[in-house]
Enzyme design. Structure first.
Site, PDB file in Angstrom:
ATOM      1  N   GLY A 167      -6.080 -26.753   1.274  1.00 16.04           N
ATOM      2  CA  GLY A 167      -7.269 -27.191   0.544  1.00 16.04           C
ATOM      3  C   GLY A 167      -8.473 -27.480   1.411  1.00 16.04           C
ATOM      4  N   ILE A 168      -8.639 -26.701   2.481  1.00 15.38           N
ATOM      5  CA  ILE A 168      -9.822 -26.888   3.339  1.00 15.38           C
ATOM      6  C   ILE A 168     -10.489 -25.541   3.570  1.00 15.38           C
ATOM      7  CG2 ILE A 168      -8.832 -28.885   4.496  1.00 15.38           C
ATOM      8  CD1 ILE A 168      -9.107 -25.949   6.678  1.00 15.38           C
TER       9      ILE A 168
ATOM     10  N   ASP B 210       0.397  -7.701   1.497  1.00 20.19           N
ATOM     11  CA  ASP B 210       0.776  -6.285   1.618  1.00 20.19           C
ATOM     12  C   ASP B 210       2.290  -6.112   1.681  1.00 20.19           C
ATOM     13  OD1 ASP B 210       0.317  -3.596   1.616  1.00 20.19           O
ATOM     14  OD2 ASP B 210      -0.227  -3.450   3.724  1.00 20.19           O
TER      15      ASP B 210
ATOM     16  N   HIS C 158       0.819  -1.216   0.000  1.00 28.55           N
ATOM     17  CA  HIS C 158       0.000   0.000   0.000  1.00 28.55           C
ATOM     18  C   HIS C 158       0.855   1.269   0.000  1.00 28.55           C
ATOM     19  CE1 HIS C 158       0.380  -0.195   4.518  1.00 28.55           C
ATOM     20  NE2 HIS C 158       0.406   1.118   4.374  1.00 28.55           N
TER      21      HIS C 158
ATOM     22  N   THR D 260       2.879  -2.542   9.458  1.00 25.76           N
ATOM     23  CA  THR D 260       1.889  -2.456   8.390  1.00 25.76           C
ATOM     24  C   THR D 260       0.661  -1.630   8.744  1.00 25.76           C
ATOM     25  OG1 THR D 260       2.578  -4.571   7.473  1.00 25.76           O
ATOM     26  CG2 THR D 260       0.358  -3.842   6.917  1.00 25.76           C
ATOM     27  N   ALA D 261       0.097  -1.823   9.928  1.00 22.41           N
ATOM     28  CA  ALA D 261      -1.219  -1.247  10.203  1.00 22.41           C
ATOM     29  C   ALA D 261      -1.355  -0.868  11.663  1.00 22.41           C
ATOM     30  CB  ALA D 261      -2.316  -2.244   9.821  1.00 22.41           C
ATOM     31  N   ILE D 262      -2.319   0.019  11.912  1.00 23.00           N
ATOM     32  CA  ILE D 262      -2.736   0.340  13.264  1.00 23.00           C
ATOM     33  C   ILE D 262      -4.258   0.250  13.314  1.00 23.00           C
ATOM     34  CG2 ILE D 262      -0.784   1.837  13.832  1.00 23.00           C
ATOM     35  CD1 ILE D 262      -2.455   4.229  13.144  1.00 23.00           C
TER      36      ILE D 262
ATOM     37  N   SER E 233       4.502   2.749   7.985  1.00 18.67           N
ATOM     38  CA  SER E 233       4.204   1.582   7.161  1.00 18.67           C
ATOM     39  C   SER E 233       5.415   1.190   6.321  1.00 18.67           C
ATOM     40  CB  SER E 233       3.028   1.873   6.229  1.00 18.67           C
ATOM     41  OG  SER E 233       1.830   1.973   6.946  1.00 18.67           O
TER      42      SER E 233
END
Length: 462
Positions: A279-280, A149, A119, A239-241, A223
């Protein structure tokens, strides 16, 4: 009057003597001494951090010195158009206006490879990287992955650069001291400290991403910056808050280094991320699910369905199984499972421990590439064709529609095979995702389909 005063004094002295005698001979003590004693403080033999138990015993200076020179400032210039209605109402054409976004990045090799967030560099026209010594370089995008991201940049320099090595985020412990290094609010080389608050944290109900949660202060501009331990090892990409104000309020999240490292290696080697899929489909076990399914467990991942021809299906994992562990990693919730598998590729083998009717079974599973994908723009869910599908639909290539969003329910698309979009052939889910990503929301799209009867039809969507 004198007689009365004398009697009062006699009575007073008599009462005092009586009360004192009772206190001295009959009443037991009802208090504890409040004083320091020579008794040593007794501790258990629980392991302690090598850096010390308290903040005053932890030395952040070495980690900070290692990190600040390897963290860069990333400037992203994008072009945005003014509203097309302006030309209609006011008689002038819409113009492109430059917008500047900023973030951070981490140098991961001496020759100038830099990891940051997707981002931070999204929709960029120009990228500029400024080092801690104020030298500025143009950067090119090597590759990016929106789902994790993570993005990889490259700058060309004449001299080797300071860089950080990826650490092992799986070995990070809750309560461990960490540093967040980045460029919040355009301030260069800012270091904040905190602890690991949680691991395998999912912050969106629509995604099973797995983050490291910390209480180190992270703000806009951080970030893409580094999350390091007290040894200066890179254990995450900030990355994020979570904040209603947009600024730090006590929660920050980082992509674990094991996931970031794997994404970077995939981008370098293949140009895109190679995801190893179990694969579930399933869900975290909670009280409601346990009651509904009659389960005695309160932790783990409940397997609702198993995709055909997947690694899980080949290994014999069944609907109703409860996944408790993968390799040496305990699985209490879905994000712990996806977090561990995010660092794996197709072909990797894992040992999955499942609870099947109260019996623990260890199942070796070979992970496979993703078999299904949700297509952009239209939201159709498609899968690669199995050998059985190829015979049924009499085609060697294409993708089978297995789920359709509500707005397209009346078109009869489910269980049909897409073989072409406009003039572009569609052979597999990767090609389908690329083609659908290029569809204009405002134009006409022609989709060629094959039914189970082998009949071709062409639908036009606007």
């Amino acid at each position: 009057m004198k007689r009365t005063a004398s009697l009062f004094l006699v009575a007073l002295f008599a009462g005092a003597i009586t009360l004192g005698s009772y206190k001295l001979f009959f009443e037991k003590d009802n208090f504890k001494y409040v004083q320091e004693t020579a008794t040593p403080f007794v501790t258990t033999s629980l392991p302690t951090s090598a850096a010390g138990a308290g903040i005053n015993e932890v030395d952040f200076t070495v980690a900070a010195e290692k990190t600040v020179h390897a963290v860069v400032h990333v400037k992203n210039m994008t072009l945005s158009k003014s509203s097309p209605l302006a030309g209609f109402f006011y008689g002038f054409e819409s113009s492109q206006r430059p917008q500047i976004g900023t973030g951070s990045g981490v140098i991961i090799s001496a020759d100038g490879y830099i990891v940051t967030n997707n981002h931070v560099i999204d929709k960029s026209k120009e990228l500029e990287v400024t080092l801690n010594n104020n030298k500025t370089y143009e950067a090119e995008i090597v590759g990016a992955d929106a789902s994790s991201d993570i993005a990889l940049l490259k700058i060309d320099t004449e001299e080797p650069l300071p860089y950080l090595a990826f650490g092992d985020s799986d070995g990070t412990k809750i309560g461990e001291w960490v540093l967040a290094v980045g460029n919040p609010f355009n301030l260069t080389s800012t270091v904040t400290a905190g602890i690991v608050s949680a691991k395998a944290r999912s912050i969106s109900p629509r995604s099973n991403q797995s983050f490291i949660q910390t209480d180190a202060a992270v703000n806009p501009g951080n970030s893409g910056g580094a999350l390091v331990n007290t040894n200066g090892e890179l254990i995450g990409i900030n990355t994020a808050i979570t904040s209603q104000t947009g600024s730090y309020v006590g929660y920050s999240f980082a992509v674990p280094s094991n996931i970031a490292n794997k994404v970077v290696n995939d981008l370098l080697e293949f140009g895109r991320v190679q995801k190893g899929i179990l694969g579930i489909s399933g869900a975290n076990i909670n009280a409601a699910l346990a009651e509904q399914e009659g389960l005695n467990e309160n932790e783990g991942v409940y397997v609702a369905t198993v995709e055909e021809e997947s690694g899980a299906a080949d290994a014999g994992i069944k609907s109703g199984d409860i996944i408790k562990q993968v390799d040496n990693v305990k699985v209490r919730k879905f994000s712990e499972l996806t977090g561990y598998l995010s660092a794996k590729r197709p072909g990797d083998k894992v040992e999955v421990v499942v609870d099947r009717e109260s019996e623990l079974i260890t199942v070796p599973v070979t992970l496979k590439k993703r078999l299904t994908v949700e297509l952009p723009q239209m939201g159709l869910t498609v899968k690669d064709l199995s050998e059985k599908d190829k015979k049924t639909y009499k085609t060697k290539s294409g993708v089978k529609i297995i789920a359709v969003p509500q707005q397209y329910q009346d078109y009869g698309l489910e269980n049909k095979v897409i073989v072409k979009v406009d003039d572009n052939d569609v052979r597999n889910i990767e090609e389908a995702r690329t083609v659908f990503n290029g569809i204009s929301k405002y134009g006409r799209t022609s989709i060629t389909l094959i039914s189970k009867d082998g009949e071709r039809e062409r639908l036009i969507f606007q």
